[in-house]
Scaffold this active site. Sequence first.
Site, PDB file in Angstrom:
ATOM      1  N   ASP A   1      44.575  68.707  76.646  1.00  0.00           N
ATOM      2  CA  ASP A   1      43.549  68.030  75.844  1.00  0.00           C
ATOM      3  C   ASP A   1      42.326  67.760  76.719  1.00  0.00           C
ATOM      4  O   ASP A   1      42.440  67.357  77.877  1.00  0.00           O
ATOM      5  CB  ASP A   1      44.106  66.716  75.276  1.00  0.00           C
ATOM      6  CG  ASP A   1      43.258  66.184  74.129  1.00  0.00           C
ATOM      7  OD1 ASP A   1      43.734  66.207  72.986  1.00  0.00           O
ATOM      8  OD2 ASP A   1      42.109  65.750  74.391  1.00  0.00           O
TER       9      ASP A   1
ATOM     10  N   HIS B   1      46.512  80.067  61.850  1.00  0.00           N
ATOM     11  CA  HIS B   1      45.856  78.838  61.410  1.00  0.00           C
ATOM     12  C   HIS B   1      46.598  78.172  60.250  1.00  0.00           C
ATOM     13  O   HIS B   1      46.873  78.799  59.230  1.00  0.00           O
ATOM     14  CB  HIS B   1      44.409  79.119  60.982  1.00  0.00           C
ATOM     15  CG  HIS B   1      43.702  77.877  60.536  1.00  0.00           C
ATOM     16  ND1 HIS B   1      42.906  77.140  61.391  1.00  0.00           N
ATOM     17  CD2 HIS B   1      43.704  77.214  59.361  1.00  0.00           C
ATOM     18  CE1 HIS B   1      42.443  76.080  60.746  1.00  0.00           C
ATOM     19  NE2 HIS B   1      42.919  76.100  59.505  1.00  0.00           N
TER      20      HIS B   1
ATOM     21  N   HIS C   1      50.457  66.760  69.717  1.00  0.00           N
ATOM     22  CA  HIS C   1      50.122  66.186  71.022  1.00  0.00           C
ATOM     23  C   HIS C   1      51.425  65.925  71.776  1.00  0.00           C
ATOM     24  O   HIS C   1      52.353  65.331  71.221  1.00  0.00           O
ATOM     25  CB  HIS C   1      49.422  64.843  70.860  1.00  0.00           C
ATOM     26  CG  HIS C   1      48.119  64.873  70.121  1.00  0.00           C
ATOM     27  ND1 HIS C   1      46.898  64.760  70.743  1.00  0.00           N
ATOM     28  CD2 HIS C   1      47.839  64.970  68.795  1.00  0.00           C
ATOM     29  CE1 HIS C   1      45.928  64.780  69.844  1.00  0.00           C
ATOM     30  NE2 HIS C   1      46.479  64.914  68.640  1.00  0.00           N
TER      31      HIS C   1
ATOM     32  N   CYS D   1      36.937  77.634  63.226  1.00  0.00           N
ATOM     33  CA  CYS D   1      37.920  76.632  63.668  1.00  0.00           C
ATOM     34  C   CYS D   1      37.946  76.575  65.197  1.00  0.00           C
ATOM     35  O   CYS D   1      38.147  77.592  65.861  1.00  0.00           O
ATOM     36  CB  CYS D   1      39.301  76.977  63.115  1.00  0.00           C
ATOM     37  SG  CYS D   1      40.620  75.991  63.838  1.00  0.00           S
TER      38      CYS D   1
ATOM     39  N   HIS E   1      48.275  70.720  65.032  1.00  0.00           N
ATOM     40  CA  HIS E   1      48.547  70.595  66.466  1.00  0.00           C
ATOM     41  C   HIS E   1      49.466  69.411  66.713  1.00  0.00           C
ATOM     42  O   HIS E   1      49.457  68.424  65.969  1.00  0.00           O
ATOM     43  CB  HIS E   1      47.246  70.456  67.272  1.00  0.00           C
ATOM     44  CG  HIS E   1      46.344  69.356  66.809  1.00  0.00           C
ATOM     45  ND1 HIS E   1      45.502  69.486  65.730  1.00  0.00           N
ATOM     46  CD2 HIS E   1      46.143  68.093  67.287  1.00  0.00           C
ATOM     47  CE1 HIS E   1      44.823  68.365  65.559  1.00  0.00           C
ATOM     48  NE2 HIS E   1      45.206  67.501  66.488  1.00  0.00           N
TER      49      HIS E   1
HETATM   50  P1  5GP Z   1      43.330  64.966  66.575  1.00  0.00           P
HETATM   51  O1  5GP Z   1      42.378  63.817  66.748  1.00  0.00           O
HETATM   52  O2  5GP Z   1      42.828  65.949  65.536  1.00  0.00           O
HETATM   53  O3  5GP Z   1      44.754  64.587  66.390  1.00  0.00           O
HETATM   54  O4  5GP Z   1      43.334  65.726  67.981  1.00  0.00           O
HETATM   55  C1  5GP Z   1      42.348  66.600  68.374  1.00  0.00           C
HETATM   56  C2  5GP Z   1      42.367  66.618  69.878  1.00  0.00           C
HETATM   57  O5  5GP Z   1      41.617  67.740  70.305  1.00  0.00           O
HETATM   58  C3  5GP Z   1      41.723  65.392  70.520  1.00  0.00           C
HETATM   59  O6  5GP Z   1      42.695  64.724  71.328  1.00  0.00           O
HETATM   60  C4  5GP Z   1      40.577  65.977  71.345  1.00  0.00           C
HETATM   61  O7  5GP Z   1      40.399  65.339  72.588  1.00  0.00           O
HETATM   62  C5  5GP Z   1      40.974  67.420  71.502  1.00  0.00           C
HETATM   63  N1  5GP Z   1      39.850  68.339  71.635  1.00  0.00           N
HETATM   64  C6  5GP Z   1      38.708  68.348  70.884  1.00  0.00           C
HETATM   65  N2  5GP Z   1      37.904  69.352  71.278  1.00  0.00           N
HETATM   66  C7  5GP Z   1      38.554  69.988  72.291  1.00  0.00           C
HETATM   67  C8  5GP Z   1      38.202  71.115  73.108  1.00  0.00           C
HETATM   68  O8  5GP Z   1      37.153  71.735  72.988  1.00  0.00           O
HETATM   69  N3  5GP Z   1      39.111  71.489  74.051  1.00  0.00           N
HETATM   70  C9  5GP Z   1      40.302  70.806  74.245  1.00  0.00           C
HETATM   71  N4  5GP Z   1      41.109  71.250  75.203  1.00  0.00           N
HETATM   72  N5  5GP Z   1      40.651  69.750  73.477  1.00  0.00           N
HETATM   73  C10 5GP Z   1      39.785  69.344  72.523  1.00  0.00           C
HETATM   74 ZN    ZN Z   2      42.373  77.340  63.370  1.00  0.00          ZN
END
Ligand code: 5GP
Ligand code: ZN
Length: 113
Positions: free
Chosen positions: A30, A46, A101, A4, A99
Amino acid sequence: MSDCLFCKIIGGEIPSSKVYEDELVFAFRDIAPMTPTHILVVPKAHLDSVDAVTPENSGVVAHIFEVIPRIAQAEGLVNGYRVVSNCGPDAGQTVKHLHFHILGGKPLATEMA
Ligand code: 5GP
Ligand code: ZN
């Protein structure tokens, strides 16, 4: 969870820009910010998504929502901010570790979807 992405970030295996950490929660910037301030707040334990929240583990979610306003204040989001959690494919969840945001730093779109 060994494969993960966010578990690896929490464990320091993958670097991140950390903004907050305690025994239950980790928060970091992010990598592809959608707003001037875009922070992800995650439980250290997790959970796949909002769908995995139960009476047994929901305490961490309550804790996250105590931490979020403190982060927002520390980030200077005095005019407000939005908290979003994408759950499942229709919502566009790309990382299957629960998560939240924190989006802010400018007036946000009034339409959410
Ligand atoms: P989701 O699309 O699942 O709601 O949000 C996942 C978020 O994780 C996205 O906004 C993406 O930019 C962020 N993200 C993906 N990979 C990484 C990473 O390696 N490091 C950081 N800091 N954010 C990440
Ligand atoms: Zn995890």
